[in-house]
Design an enzyme around this catalytic site. Structure first.
Site, mmCIF file in Angstrom:
data_model
loop_
_atom_site.group_PDB
_atom_site.id
_atom_site.type_symbol
_atom_site.label_atom_id
_atom_site.label_comp_id
_atom_site.label_asym_id
_atom_site.label_seq_id
_atom_site.Cartn_x
_atom_site.Cartn_y
_atom_site.Cartn_z
ATOM 1 N N CYS A 77 41.083 47.406 42.125
ATOM 2 C CA CYS A 77 41.592 46.690 40.952
ATOM 3 C C CYS A 77 41.380 47.431 39.634
ATOM 4 O O CYS A 77 41.946 47.051 38.619
ATOM 5 C CB CYS A 77 40.919 45.316 40.875
ATOM 6 S SG CYS A 77 39.127 45.423 40.796
ATOM 7 N N GLU A 115 44.647 40.167 47.153
ATOM 8 C CA GLU A 115 43.814 39.643 46.062
ATOM 9 C C GLU A 115 43.637 40.726 45.022
ATOM 10 O O GLU A 115 43.489 41.899 45.362
ATOM 11 C CB GLU A 115 42.454 39.221 46.650
ATOM 12 C CG GLU A 115 41.435 38.727 45.657
ATOM 13 C CD GLU A 115 40.308 39.703 45.369
ATOM 14 O OE1 GLU A 115 39.390 39.342 44.627
ATOM 15 O OE2 GLU A 115 40.346 40.855 45.875
ATOM 16 N N ARG A 159 35.075 33.540 38.047
ATOM 17 C CA ARG A 159 35.778 34.745 38.537
ATOM 18 C C ARG A 159 37.221 34.367 38.829
ATOM 19 O O ARG A 159 37.505 33.654 39.802
ATOM 20 C CB ARG A 159 35.094 35.235 39.811
ATOM 21 C CG ARG A 159 35.596 36.566 40.347
ATOM 22 C CD ARG A 159 34.852 36.911 41.637
ATOM 23 N NE ARG A 159 35.101 38.245 42.107
ATOM 24 C CZ ARG A 159 34.396 39.322 41.754
ATOM 25 N NH1 ARG A 159 33.393 39.211 40.932
ATOM 26 N NH2 ARG A 159 34.688 40.522 42.238
ATOM 27 N N ARG A 161 40.893 35.343 39.982
ATOM 28 C CA ARG A 161 41.600 36.366 40.746
ATOM 29 C C ARG A 161 42.955 35.829 41.161
ATOM 30 O O ARG A 161 43.101 34.629 41.433
ATOM 31 C CB ARG A 161 40.808 36.742 42.026
ATOM 32 C CG ARG A 161 39.491 37.481 41.747
ATOM 33 C CD ARG A 161 39.768 38.889 41.227
ATOM 34 N NE ARG A 161 38.581 39.694 41.018
ATOM 35 C CZ ARG A 161 37.941 39.848 39.856
ATOM 36 N NH1 ARG A 161 38.341 39.210 38.782
ATOM 37 N NH2 ARG A 161 36.892 40.655 39.755
HETATM 38 C C1 SAM Z 1 37.993 45.724 45.666
HETATM 39 S S1 SAM Z 1 37.130 46.426 47.001
HETATM 40 C C2 SAM Z 1 37.476 45.289 48.299
HETATM 41 C C3 SAM Z 1 36.255 44.561 48.753
HETATM 42 C C4 SAM Z 1 36.432 43.609 49.911
HETATM 43 N N1 SAM Z 1 37.548 42.708 49.743
HETATM 44 C C5 SAM Z 1 35.140 42.817 50.142
HETATM 45 O O1 SAM Z 1 35.180 41.588 50.294
HETATM 46 O O2 SAM Z 1 34.075 43.426 50.128
HETATM 47 C C6 SAM Z 1 38.147 47.807 47.413
HETATM 48 C C7 SAM Z 1 37.672 48.611 48.597
HETATM 49 O O3 SAM Z 1 38.662 49.605 48.867
HETATM 50 C C8 SAM Z 1 37.996 50.734 49.417
HETATM 51 N N2 SAM Z 1 38.921 51.891 49.293
HETATM 52 C C9 SAM Z 1 39.314 52.529 48.167
HETATM 53 N N3 SAM Z 1 40.176 53.517 48.478
HETATM 54 C C10 SAM Z 1 40.330 53.507 49.826
HETATM 55 C C11 SAM Z 1 41.094 54.282 50.743
HETATM 56 N N4 SAM Z 1 41.844 55.314 50.335
HETATM 57 N N5 SAM Z 1 41.039 53.984 52.071
HETATM 58 C C12 SAM Z 1 40.249 52.961 52.505
HETATM 59 N N6 SAM Z 1 39.495 52.201 51.677
HETATM 60 C C13 SAM Z 1 39.533 52.463 50.351
HETATM 61 C C14 SAM Z 1 36.722 50.839 48.611
HETATM 62 O O4 SAM Z 1 35.725 51.563 49.306
HETATM 63 C C15 SAM Z 1 36.361 49.346 48.414
HETATM 64 O O5 SAM Z 1 35.432 48.928 49.394
#
Ligand code: SAM
Length: 301
Positions: A77, A115, A159, A161
């Protein structure tokens, strides 16, 4: 009985979607995240042995993905957040939405749940959100969305979203939104008294209603040592930082997840980051329950 639907957890982090979807009766088919600490906790806490795992979404060959009924993704995000530079699709993290769209296009699951931050709605005067909705629509989904605030879903955290739900096919989509507080239980306090302070001591603000501001990855959350209704002079309050367990509670995660994290040696810094990045479990559960209800009604008709 309706068939148990499966889900694929993209950007799975520590599994906020997973816990909410499992509670609503769905089953995991696989997950994807490239953060080694989040994956370490995910795999130690959940039983993932039979499931597919992918590290980097950009490297996924969709032919290798299992079949699943629901795709869930809280895509990164920062590019849309008002606390970031707001470069949107110009930031490579902003293009992650198109990776989600690629998977939807190739796999066509029956539903998706996405989300993201509230800022996604007005980024570039709404053009970014329009692109997202049009892209999903062009793939073949009917799309609905609602801004939901975690504080109405049983956790004391302000929060907001945006939740976007898609249903494959454009005719007669099940009505998922609006969710009008179906889960508006009494706000649960994360400590034994209703006083939570947000910000640093130098610019202290405090909330006597016991609702914490939005949790961030750095855990700017502090808590006072006197119950709110007993505060005579705010200057008398001493503050301490929220613990990782309190931060996880603010997102609706169970305490034993943090116990597991400590057991496998994950640092406090990483835990604060994980909690701030996560999706609120209770809100996911409310959205997923609407899908479960729609499926049951569909099976009856
Ligand atoms: C906003 S967080 C989502 C968290 C999740 N919804 C939770 O409840 O914990 C975004 C996630 O995307 C992962 N991410 C970012 N770039 C990525 C990629 N290229 N491939 C896989 N995961 C990725 C990050 O490591 C992070 O854990």
């Amino acid at each position: 009985m309706t068939k148990q639907l499966t889900f694929f957890d993209i950007f799975s982090g520590i599994g906020g979607f997973r816990i909410g979807l499992e509670r609503a009766g769905f089953k995991s088919a696989g997950y994807c995240d490239n953060n080694k600490y989040a994956v370490q906790l995910y795999e130690n806490y959940f039983d993932t042995k039979e499931e597919f795992y992918f590290n980097d979404i950009t490297q996924i060959n969709t032919k290798e993905l299992p079949d699943f009924d629901i795709l869930c993704a809280g895509f990164p995000c920062q590019p849309f957040s008002i606390s970031g530079k707001r470069q949107g699709f110009e930031d490579t993290r902003g293009t992650m939405f198109f990776e989600v769209a690629r998977i939807l296009k190739d796999k066509k699951p029956k539903y998706f749940i996405l989300e993201n931050v509230r800022g996604l709605l007005n980024h570039e005067n709404g053009r970014t959100f329009e692109t997202i909705i049009n892209t999903l629509h062009d793939i073949g989904y009917s799309v609905q969305w609602q801004l939901l605030n975690s504080k109405f879903f049983g956790v004391p955290q302000n929060r907001e979203r945006v939740y976007i739900v898609g249903h494959l096919g454009k005719d007669y989509p099940p009505k998922i939104f609006p969710i009008n507080g179906i889960a508006q239980e009494k706000v649960k306090n994360i400590v034994s008294y209703p006083f939570i302070k947000k910000g640093y001591q130098s610019n202290a603000t405090y909330s006597p209603d016991g609702i914490m501001g939005c949790l961030t990855t750095g855990c700017a959350g502090f808590i006072g040592d006197i119950p709110a209704n007993e505060v005579k002079n705010p200057k008398d309050i001493k503050f301490r930082r929220l613990t990782p367990k309190e931060c996880f509670r603010l997102q609706g995660f169970p305490d034993d997840m943090v116990d597991k994290a400590f057991e496998i040696g994950i640092s406090h810094t990483q835990l604060y980051k994980m909690a701030g990045n996560a999706v609120t479990v209770n809100v996911v559960y409310a959205v997923a329950s609407q899908i479960a209800k729609a499926e049951e009604e569909n099976a009856k008709s």
